[in-house]
Design an enzyme around this catalytic site. Structure first.
Site: not given
Ligand SMILES: [Zn+2]
Length: 453
Positions: A74, A105, A190, A289, A316, A334
């Site tokens: 978001l 992140n 990840h 990615n 994703d 990415f």
């Molecule tokens: Zn990821």
């Protein structure tokens, strides 16, 4: 109750009735009455006039629990030129979602209790679906020092992830699994070995060679998936493998399942829809990615979904600005957006070719993700929250990125003819999205008067 959804123009009071919908599992035609955000009655549909405060004509559409996406970005706090909690959740509602789990992140990263609370508060103010924050595994996502997992969980984090980056140290991952185990919350992995990824920008193979782009081998993902399955065995911790894209990673997940480990996994629509060929002429909208893989990985993705290796589907959803994606292939970030195309790509790529039944496809976006993260279940039964989606599985439409509610336009599916979409979404009994074609009659138009069916 979901706060903050009232502004959407979907404010509903009294009794709302969905008339003539097709039950997503049984296929029966039903009327569903809702009040105060919950289902109060479900019965076989009657064509007779129904008294209600709001009547939604649902004939010809499939009614299911609202979709859930466990993997979205978001971009708030800090990166609102890419997306905001308001725009991202509006896009989610348009895609039929009533809940999302958002990755930490951001800028700054969600690595303390204050930011978890901030995300929840922002979502309550401006959100259009339920938002479940994921907190980091390591402080600053630096991979060095574990975050305060107990406190983050107490503040409302539903999982932990350094998504966007791997936890490169196996020792740190081991500790993270040990600390999170008593909380019962998953570490969302990840999977990417940075030494194998190097400076790669797409899948390693013939297409990368032809284009002169440095490649990323699929083993960059799978060696880490195998590592974390092994660490799940060592710690009995709870591992969730994010956005799996290649055959060897699915083998790791199968291996974990055979051993009875506490490991689950997800994949995303682009991995069953596309291959590395989609990069074509340096199209940055096909840069994500993990990268789009070879055809045998695409087929392995479908197989892993069909045979139940994959526990649930996610998007994703990773919005970026036009300026970022217009750079050269090597310089562009990415990621693609996915919330508004998810159900269509599921119907088009998995249901229409006969890989999955519609009910199973919907389950992978509803009951299945709720189970994976231990979220409260939603059903079409009395007492369940009215978190619902009306789907038009047959509807054909063309993906038009310019019409997205997301700020992100970065999709490789622009212009594609697809099938299946959300006609109407309700969260906590409030309408959070409705196509113009949906007939909603209010008050006097419905024959007045309160009182359930
Ligand atoms: Zn990821």
């Amino acid at each position: 109750m979901v706060r903050g959804l009232a502004r959407e123009g979907g404010r509903v009071s009294g009794v709302t009735i969905l008339q003539g919908a097709r039950h997503w599992k049984s296929g029966a035609t039903i009327d569903v009455a809702m009040r105060d955000g919950a289902i109060v009655e479900v019965r076989p549909s009657q064509s007779a006039e129904i008294k209600s405060d709001t009547l939604i004509e649902a004939a010809g559409r499939v009614l299911a629990p609202g979709l859930v996406d466990l993997h979205v970005h978001l971009r708030e706090p800090g990166q609102t030129s890419k997306e905001s909690i308001a725009t991202g959740t509006r896009a989610a509602a348009a895609g039929g979602f009533t809940a999302v789990a958002c990755m930490p992140n951001t800028n700054p990263v969600v690595d303390n209790v204050a930011w978890v609370r901030w995300v929840l508060e922002r979502a309550a103010e401006s959100g259009h679906c339920r938002v479940h924050p994921i907190a980091v595994v390591t402080l600053g996502q630096k991979g060095e020092q574990l975050a305060e997992m107990h406190a983050l969980a107490a503040a409302g984090a539903v999982a932990f992830s350094d998504d966007g980056r791997p936890v490169m140290s196996a020792a740190i991952m081991r500790r993270a699994l040990e600390y999170s185990r008593p909380l019962g919350l998953p570490i969302v992995c990840h999977e990417e070995d940075l030494t194998l990824k190097g400076d790669g920008h797409m899948n390693e193979g013939a297409v990368a060679t032809r284009l002169g782009i440095r490649g990323i081998p699929s083993q960059a993902e799978s060696v880490m998936a195998w590592r974390d399955v092994d660490l799940a065995a060592l710690t009995r911790g709870r591992v969730h493998l994010a956005h799996l894209s290649c055959a060897s990673s699915f083998e790791a997940l199968r291996h974990a399942r055979r051993r009875g480990l506490n490991v689950t996994g997800e994949t995303c629509p682009h991995y069953w829809m596309l291959t590395e060929e989609a990069v074509g002429d340096y199209d940055t909208h096909a840069k994500m990615n993990p990268p789009l893989r070879a055809e045998h990985d695409r087929l392995a993705t479908i197989e892993a979904i069909v045979d139940g290796t994959i526990d649930c589907l996610t998007t994703d959803h990773a919005p970026h600005t036009f300026e970022e994606k217009r750079q050269t292939f090597d310089a562009a970030p990415f990621g693609i957006v996915g919330l508004e195309t998810a159900i269509a790509l599921t119907v088009t790529g998995l249901v229409e070719p006969g890989h999955l039944s519609l009910a199973r496809a919907i389950e992978l976006w509803t009951d299945a993700p709720r189970r994976v993260f231990g979220l409260p279940q939603v059903s079409l039964e009395v007492g369940s929250p009215a978190d619902l989606v009306l789907l038009e599985p047959e509807e054909r439409w063309t993906v038009e990125p310019a019409a997205f509610y997301s700020k992100g336009r970065n999709t490789p599916f622009g212009g594609m003819q697809v099938r299946g979409r959300a006609a109407l979404t309700m969260c906590g009994g409030r309408i959070t999205h409705a196509l113009p074609a949906v007939v909603i009659r209010r008050g006097a138009e419905t024959g007045a008067a309160v009182g359930a069916m």
